[in-house]
Design a protein around this motif. Structure first.
Motif, PDB file in Angstrom:
ATOM      1  N   ALA A 275       0.848  -1.190   0.000  1.00 54.83           N
ATOM      2  CA  ALA A 275       0.000   0.000   0.000  1.00 54.83           C
ATOM      3  C   ALA A 275       0.884   1.240   0.000  1.00 54.83           C
ATOM      4  O   ALA A 275       2.067   1.177   0.328  1.00 54.83           O
ATOM      5  CB  ALA A 275      -0.921  -0.038   1.204  1.00 54.83           C
ATOM      6  N   PRO A 276       0.313   2.380  -0.356  1.00 54.80           N
ATOM      7  CA  PRO A 276       1.116   3.602  -0.485  1.00 54.80           C
ATOM      8  C   PRO A 276       1.967   3.955   0.734  1.00 54.80           C
ATOM      9  O   PRO A 276       3.094   4.384   0.578  1.00 54.80           O
ATOM     10  CB  PRO A 276       0.061   4.678  -0.752  1.00 54.80           C
ATOM     11  N   PHE A 277       1.463   3.753   1.952  1.00 56.73           N
ATOM     12  CA  PHE A 277       2.275   4.138   3.107  1.00 56.73           C
ATOM     13  C   PHE A 277       3.540   3.298   3.216  1.00 56.73           C
ATOM     14  O   PHE A 277       4.618   3.833   3.458  1.00 56.73           O
ATOM     15  CB  PHE A 277       1.478   4.068   4.415  1.00 56.73           C
ATOM     16  N   LEU A 278       3.423   1.989   3.030  1.00 61.12           N
ATOM     17  CA  LEU A 278       4.624   1.151   3.111  1.00 61.12           C
ATOM     18  C   LEU A 278       5.621   1.504   2.019  1.00 61.12           C
ATOM     19  O   LEU A 278       6.830   1.432   2.230  1.00 61.12           O
ATOM     20  CB  LEU A 278       4.272  -0.336   3.044  1.00 61.12           C
ATOM     21  N   LYS A 279       5.126   1.889   0.852  1.00 60.09           N
ATOM     22  CA  LYS A 279       6.032   2.307  -0.236  1.00 60.09           C
ATOM     23  C   LYS A 279       6.877   3.505   0.206  1.00 60.09           C
ATOM     24  O   LYS A 279       8.024   3.629  -0.189  1.00 60.09           O
ATOM     25  CB  LYS A 279       5.243   2.660  -1.490  1.00 60.09           C
ATOM     26  N   ARG A 280       6.317   4.372   1.025  1.00 62.12           N
ATOM     27  CA  ARG A 280       7.056   5.537   1.508  1.00 62.12           C
ATOM     28  C   ARG A 280       8.177   5.143   2.475  1.00 62.12           C
ATOM     29  O   ARG A 280       9.125   5.894   2.660  1.00 62.12           O
ATOM     30  CB  ARG A 280       6.098   6.520   2.177  1.00 62.12           C
ATOM     31  N   LEU A 281       8.055   3.970   3.094  1.00 67.04           N
ATOM     32  CA  LEU A 281       9.081   3.505   4.033  1.00 67.04           C
ATOM     33  C   LEU A 281      10.204   2.738   3.349  1.00 67.04           C
ATOM     34  O   LEU A 281      11.284   2.587   3.920  1.00 67.04           O
ATOM     35  CB  LEU A 281       8.448   2.600   5.098  1.00 67.04           C
ATOM     36  N   VAL A 282       9.959   2.250   2.128  1.00 72.64           N
ATOM     37  CA  VAL A 282      10.954   1.428   1.435  1.00 72.64           C
ATOM     38  C   VAL A 282      12.275   2.190   1.325  1.00 72.64           C
ATOM     39  O   VAL A 282      12.314   3.340   0.907  1.00 72.64           O
ATOM     40  CB  VAL A 282      10.438   0.984   0.046  1.00 72.64           C
ATOM     41  N   GLY A 283      13.335   1.518   1.759  1.00 66.85           N
ATOM     42  CA  GLY A 283      14.672   2.102   1.732  1.00 66.85           C
ATOM     43  C   GLY A 283      15.442   1.669   2.969  1.00 66.85           C
ATOM     44  O   GLY A 283      14.960   0.902   3.802  1.00 66.85           O
ATOM     45  N   THR A 284      16.654   2.175   3.090  1.00 67.88           N
ATOM     46  CA  THR A 284      17.524   1.871   4.226  1.00 67.88           C
ATOM     47  C   THR A 284      17.621   3.108   5.099  1.00 67.88           C
ATOM     48  O   THR A 284      17.822   4.213   4.599  1.00 67.88           O
ATOM     49  CB  THR A 284      18.916   1.438   3.732  1.00 67.88           C
ATOM     50  N   TRP A 285      17.482   2.910   6.392  1.00 64.28           N
ATOM     51  CA  TRP A 285      17.475   3.994   7.379  1.00 64.28           C
ATOM     52  C   TRP A 285      18.450   3.630   8.498  1.00 64.28           C
ATOM     53  O   TRP A 285      18.582   2.469   8.844  1.00 64.28           O
ATOM     54  CB  TRP A 285      16.091   4.136   7.995  1.00 64.28           C
ATOM     55  N   GLN A 286      19.097   4.643   9.086  1.00 65.60           N
ATOM     56  CA  GLN A 286      19.889   4.386  10.286  1.00 65.60           C
ATOM     57  C   GLN A 286      20.042   5.648  11.105  1.00 65.60           C
ATOM     58  O   GLN A 286      19.933   6.759  10.594  1.00 65.60           O
ATOM     59  CB  GLN A 286      21.227   3.748   9.957  1.00 65.60           C
ATOM     60  N   GLY A 287      20.275   5.438  12.409  1.00 63.73           N
ATOM     61  CA  GLY A 287      20.434   6.566  13.308  1.00 63.73           C
ATOM     62  C   GLY A 287      20.603   6.101  14.738  1.00 63.73           C
ATOM     63  O   GLY A 287      20.638   4.906  15.030  1.00 63.73           O
ATOM     64  N   ALA A 288      20.692   7.078  15.634  1.00 55.12           N
ATOM     65  CA  ALA A 288      20.970   6.805  17.041  1.00 55.12           C
ATOM     66  C   ALA A 288      19.728   7.024  17.890  1.00 55.12           C
ATOM     67  O   ALA A 288      18.780   7.682  17.486  1.00 55.12           O
ATOM     68  CB  ALA A 288      22.094   7.718  17.512  1.00 55.12           C
TER      69      ALA A 288
END
Length: 170
Positions: A30-43
Motif C-alpha cells: 500500500a502507499p504508506f509502506l512504499k514511503r518507508l521502502v529504503g535503508t534507514w539508520q540513526g541513534a
C-alpha cells in the motif's frame, strides 16, 4: 490427443496464469509502506542504553510483502555491545491496515497487526500468552523516521523501551 493427455497441459497453463497472469509485476504494498521502502539508520536509546538502529524496508517475494529488517546495536555503560536483530513480513489487508509476522534473534516469533494513523504506522505485536508491544514508525518529512517501541504492562499501560530517529540513506 485424448482428453486424458490434455489434462496436465491445462493444469500447467492454469498454474502459470495463476502465478504470473494476475500480478503484472505490480506491487501489493500500500502507499504508506512504499514511503518507508529504503535503508534507514540513526541513534537513540534502547533499554536505557545508547544504541544505533539500522532499518531496511524492501519489497520481496514478487512484491507481495514488504520485509522490515532491523538491527539494533546497544552499548551498555560497561562498553559491552549487545545486538538485537529481527525481520517482519508485512502485507496489506485493506486500505491502511496490515498484517505481519515477526521473527527475531531471541528465537521468538509473533503476529503483528498494523494500521496507518496520519504519518505513522502503528504496529501492535505479540500475544497475551507471550508479550505484547507496540512499535510506532512515524515519518518526519521524507528523510527522517521516528521509531518508538513500547511493551504492554500487566495493568494495561505502555512502557517505552526504545526511541530512535533514523535518517534515510541515499
Amino acid at each position: 490427443m485424448t482428453t486424458h493427455n490434455r489434462k496436465p497441459q491445462l493444469i500447467g497453463l492454469l498454474f502459470v496464469l495463476f502465478c504470473f497472469g494476475s500480478s503484472n509485476a505490480q506491487s501489493n504494498a500500500a502507499p504508506f509502506l512504499k514511503r518507508l521502502v529504503g535503508t534507514w539508520q540513526g541513534a537513540g536509546k534502547a533499554f536505557g542504553m545508547d544504541a544505533r538502529m539500522q532499518i531496511k524496508w524492501e519489497e520481496v517475494l514478487g512484491n507481495k510483502f514488504v520485509r522490515l529488517s532491523l538491527k539494533n546495536e546497544m552499548r551498555a555503560p560497561s562498553g559491552q555491545t549487545q545486538i538485537f536483530e529481527g525481520h517482519a513480513y508485512y502485507q496489506s489487508t485493506a486500505e491502511g491496515l496490515y498484517e505481519a509476522k515477526w521473527f527475531d534473534s531471541r528465537g521468538v516469533s509473533f503476529p503483528i497487526k498494523g494500521q496507518v494513523e496520519g504519518e505513522a504506522l502503528i504496529a501492535f505485536w505479540g500475544s497475551p500468552e507471550q508479550e505484547q508491544g507496540k512499535s510506532v514508525y512515524r515519518l518526519l518529512g521524507t528523510d527522517k523516521l521516528e521509531v518508538i517501541d513500547s511493551v504492554k504492562q500487566k495493568d494495561g499501560s505502555w512502557r517505552e523501551f526504545g526511541r530512535f530517529v533514523v535518517g534515510r540513506e541515499h
